[in-house]
Design an enzyme around this catalytic site. Structure first.
Site, PDB file in Angstrom:
ATOM      1  N   LEU A 171     -55.061  76.440 -69.974  1.00  0.00           N
ATOM      2  CA  LEU A 171     -55.625  77.746 -70.338  1.00  0.00           C
ATOM      3  C   LEU A 171     -56.818  77.551 -71.261  1.00  0.00           C
ATOM      4  CD1 LEU A 171     -52.377  79.806 -70.978  1.00  0.00           C
ATOM      5  CD2 LEU A 171     -53.630  79.407 -68.863  1.00  0.00           C
ATOM      6  N   ARG A 183     -61.535  83.937 -83.530  1.00  0.00           N
ATOM      7  CA  ARG A 183     -61.216  83.514 -84.903  1.00  0.00           C
ATOM      8  C   ARG A 183     -62.037  82.302 -85.347  1.00  0.00           C
ATOM      9  NH1 ARG A 183     -54.799  83.666 -83.626  1.00  0.00           N
ATOM     10  NH2 ARG A 183     -55.668  83.398 -81.524  1.00  0.00           N
ATOM     11  N   ARG A 193    -109.234  40.852 -91.773  1.00  0.00           N
ATOM     12  CA  ARG A 193    -109.248  41.518 -93.066  1.00  0.00           C
ATOM     13  C   ARG A 193    -110.532  41.114 -93.776  1.00  0.00           C
ATOM     14  NH1 ARG A 193    -106.848  36.600 -95.876  1.00  0.00           N
ATOM     15  NH2 ARG A 193    -104.867  36.268 -94.807  1.00  0.00           N
TER      16      ARG A 193
HETATM   17  C1  UD1 Z   1     -50.168  81.312 -77.822  1.00  0.00           C
HETATM   18  C2  UD1 Z   1     -48.774  81.814 -77.431  1.00  0.00           C
HETATM   19  C3  UD1 Z   1     -47.845  81.606 -78.626  1.00  0.00           C
HETATM   20  C4  UD1 Z   1     -47.812  80.153 -79.010  1.00  0.00           C
HETATM   21  C5  UD1 Z   1     -49.227  79.617 -79.264  1.00  0.00           C
HETATM   22  C6  UD1 Z   1     -49.190  78.102 -79.400  1.00  0.00           C
HETATM   23  C7  UD1 Z   1     -49.035  83.683 -75.850  1.00  0.00           C
HETATM   24  C8  UD1 Z   1     -49.034  85.147 -75.675  1.00  0.00           C
HETATM   25  N1  UD1 Z   1     -48.840  83.219 -77.080  1.00  0.00           N
HETATM   26  O1  UD1 Z   1     -50.617  82.118 -78.900  1.00  0.00           O
HETATM   27  O2  UD1 Z   1     -46.525  82.030 -78.275  1.00  0.00           O
HETATM   28  O3  UD1 Z   1     -47.020  79.987 -80.163  1.00  0.00           O
HETATM   29  O4  UD1 Z   1     -50.102  79.922 -78.166  1.00  0.00           O
HETATM   30  O5  UD1 Z   1     -50.433  77.552 -79.749  1.00  0.00           O
HETATM   31  O6  UD1 Z   1     -49.162  82.972 -74.869  1.00  0.00           O
HETATM   32  N2  UD1 Z   1     -56.403  82.229 -73.042  1.00  0.00           N
HETATM   33  C9  UD1 Z   1     -56.948  82.505 -71.800  1.00  0.00           C
HETATM   34  N3  UD1 Z   1     -57.099  83.802 -71.425  1.00  0.00           N
HETATM   35  C10 UD1 Z   1     -56.696  84.844 -72.183  1.00  0.00           C
HETATM   36  C11 UD1 Z   1     -56.133  84.560 -73.448  1.00  0.00           C
HETATM   37  C12 UD1 Z   1     -55.982  83.249 -73.844  1.00  0.00           C
HETATM   38  O7  UD1 Z   1     -57.325  81.583 -71.070  1.00  0.00           O
HETATM   39  O8  UD1 Z   1     -56.846  85.991 -71.736  1.00  0.00           O
HETATM   40  C13 UD1 Z   1     -56.268  80.824 -73.449  1.00  0.00           C
HETATM   41  C14 UD1 Z   1     -57.041  80.474 -74.721  1.00  0.00           C
HETATM   42  O9  UD1 Z   1     -58.318  79.946 -74.394  1.00  0.00           O
HETATM   43  C15 UD1 Z   1     -56.169  79.431 -75.389  1.00  0.00           C
HETATM   44  C16 UD1 Z   1     -54.766  79.729 -74.864  1.00  0.00           C
HETATM   45  O10 UD1 Z   1     -54.909  80.580 -73.753  1.00  0.00           O
HETATM   46  O11 UD1 Z   1     -56.532  78.113 -75.010  1.00  0.00           O
HETATM   47  C17 UD1 Z   1     -53.894  80.394 -75.922  1.00  0.00           C
HETATM   48  O12 UD1 Z   1     -54.500  81.604 -76.325  1.00  0.00           O
HETATM   49  P1  UD1 Z   1     -54.534  82.037 -77.852  1.00  0.00           P
HETATM   50  O13 UD1 Z   1     -55.196  83.344 -77.939  1.00  0.00           O
HETATM   51  O14 UD1 Z   1     -55.034  80.934 -78.684  1.00  0.00           O
HETATM   52  O15 UD1 Z   1     -52.955  82.263 -78.083  1.00  0.00           O
HETATM   53  P2  UD1 Z   1     -52.162  82.145 -79.446  1.00  0.00           P
HETATM   54  O16 UD1 Z   1     -52.326  83.393 -80.227  1.00  0.00           O
HETATM   55  O17 UD1 Z   1     -52.463  80.871 -80.133  1.00  0.00           O
HETATM   56 CA    CA Z   2     -53.999  79.250 -79.890  1.00  0.00          CA
END
Ligand code: UD1
Ligand code: CA
Length: 470
Positions: free
Chosen positions: A9, A16, A440
């Protein structure tokens, strides 16, 4: 056929981070976070890897190239929605799918392999990789029922105070039965505090439909660390640095002060090399055996052979051959190629120049756009004058030649083998073998002229004062 897959992902914006750079591209020890993740899952011999990209996805694609397939998530509607974008590629397939986030750079392949093994051994539909966090703030919490089975994952923003107090967290890594995963994803809603489609809801969906949900607790919470802001980025970098330094030391490299040694993840160092404090080694730098890299040297994307000594110098895209040495306070710029046993002393700058074996460039010299042969001595304070304001020109100096101190070699220029340039010369024409070039003004001595200058009076007064003390 049953096979193993992975979905990475990497489509979230990373608000942030407050950065123009896409979150998963932020480097940790010289390599982007998502490359760290891909590098580890590549070791698992999976059938297919699919990376979900979105905003800024073009750059992620460039960085990862052919190492993965890509699926685009147009709008960032949550991690569940993100995984769903891989459905076209993986949806129909039988097998197990690992899901991992692109912002968790510290996971090791061995841990992920253990998760796969546990998932298969448990015959689970879903297995969550969990960890015990000293401070679980920000992570999803693992909610277990009275029998100790996982009931669901609750995101930080959706927790009750009792749930928030749980310190077992979701690392964001899971193994799923692939077909179960995509079926369940279609049932996920965005009815939560963030109005997002949470991947984590799949767990409760599986559980409620009677499928087996397992949890595999990893021991080292640090390894699971997710990077959401710059504070976490610094912490992850520090942990990664420690890991790299330990590996280097176990491979036979001496680090005098590992806390203050900064080595990128792709750097290779040979055994018995000693690295002093404050050294920064970046990019794809390769260092041979038995070298000494002195305090505060900075070396980027350079290749250093065995038995080389570098003292407080800066190297970028440069090469140093066996037994050569440099410094203190010298600078090798791109395409500087230093031959075997060459001595580069202090305050020397070399750019796009090749320096042959056993040649010495001892002090305060600029060598740019030049080819120097073997066994040459370049005196103190010489300048290879390579630039006419518009173009760069090249100078060649043959083997066994001697360049006297404070000389200027105005390019384009060819100085043959066994040629001699007298000190203080500005050389604008070629010099043939066995010739001496001198360019020189001739010295003229004017008798008694010293006394005309104010220094003479000052000297006289000083001498008188000295006498009166005696
Ligand atoms: C997420 C988990 C949380 C876990 C944590 C661990 C969910 C809802 N929550 O939270 O339970 O403890 O990771 O690190 O899954 N991303 C996408 N598309 C989106 C949203 C996010 O590709 O629409 C990707 C982001 O780029 C990232 C990853 O998913 O690499 C996690 O997303 P992030 O928003 O960082 O989730 P956390 O709040 O950290
Ligand atoms: Ca994260």
């Amino acid at each position: 056929m049953s096979a193993n897959y992975a979905v990475v992902l990497a489509a979230g914006q990373g608000t942030r981070m407050k950065s123009k750079l896409y979150k998963v591209l932020h480097p940790v020890c010289g390599k982007s976070m998502v490359e760290h993740v891909i590098g580890q899952i590549e070791q698992l011999n999976l059938t297919q890897i699919v990376t979900i990209i979105g905003y800024g996805g073009k750059q992620v694609k460039e960085v990862l190239g052919k190492r993965t397939e890509f699926a685009v998530q147009q709008e960032q509607l949550g991690t569940g929605h993100a995984v769903l974008q891989a459905e076209q590629i993986l949806g129909e397939k039988k097998g197990t799918t690992l899901i991992i986030c692109g912002d968790t750079p510290l996971f090791k392949a061995a841990t992920l392999a253990d998760l796969f093994a546990y998932h298969q051994q448990q015959k689970a539909a879903a297995t969550i990789l969990t960890a015990k966090a000293p401070d679980p703030t920000g992570y999803g919490r693992i909610i277990r029922d009275q029998a100790g089975n996982v009931a669901k994952i609750v995101e930080q923003k959706d927790t009750t105070p009792a749930e928030a107090a749980i310190n077992e967290i979701n690392t964001g890594v899971y193994c799923f039965d692939n077909q179960t995963l995509f079926q369940a994803l279609h049932q996920v809603t965005n009815d939560n505090a963030q109005h997002e489609y949470y991947l984590t809801d799949v767990i409760e969906i599986c559980q409620k439909s009677g499928q087996k949900v397992a949890a595999f607790a990893m021991k080292d919470f640090n390894e699971s660390m997710g990077v959401n802001d710059r504070v976490a980025l610094a912490k992850a970098t520090s942990l990664m640095r420690q890991r790299i330094n330990e590996t280097q030391m176990r491979n036979g490299v001496t680090l005098i002060d590992p806390q203050n040694t900064y080595i990128d993840s792709d750097v290779q160092i040979g055994a018995d090399t000693v690295i002093e404090p404050g050294v920064v080694l970046k990019g794809k730098t390769i260092i041979g055996e038995n070298c000494l890299i002195g305090a505060h040297s900075q070396i980027t994307a350079s290749t250093i052979a065995d038995n080389v000594t570098i003292t407080a110098s800066v190297l970028e895209n440069a090469e140093m051959a066996e037994g050569s040495n440099i410094g203190p306070y010298s600078h090798l710029r791109p395409q500087a190629k230093i031959g075997p046993r060459v001595h580069i002393g202090n305050f020397v700058e070399v750019k796009k120049a090749e320096i042959g074996a056993d040649t010495k460039v001892g002090h305060l010299t600029y060598v740019g756009d030049a080819t120097l042969g073997r066994h040459i001595n370049v005196g103190c304070g010489c300048v290879f004058v390579n630039y006419d304001g518009i173009n760069k020109h090249h100078t060649t100096v043959g083997d066994y030649s001697f360049i006297g101190s404070s000389s200027n070699m105005v390019a384009p220029l060819q100085i043959a083998d066994h040629a001699y340039v007298a000190a203080g010369s500005t050389i604008t024409g070629d010099v043939a073998a066995h010739d001496m070039a001198i360019a020189r003004g001739r010295q003229v001595n004017k008798a008694g002229y010293y006394d005309r200058y104010p220094v003479a009076k000052a000297a006289q007064q000083a001498e008188q004062a000295e006498k009166s003390f005696k």
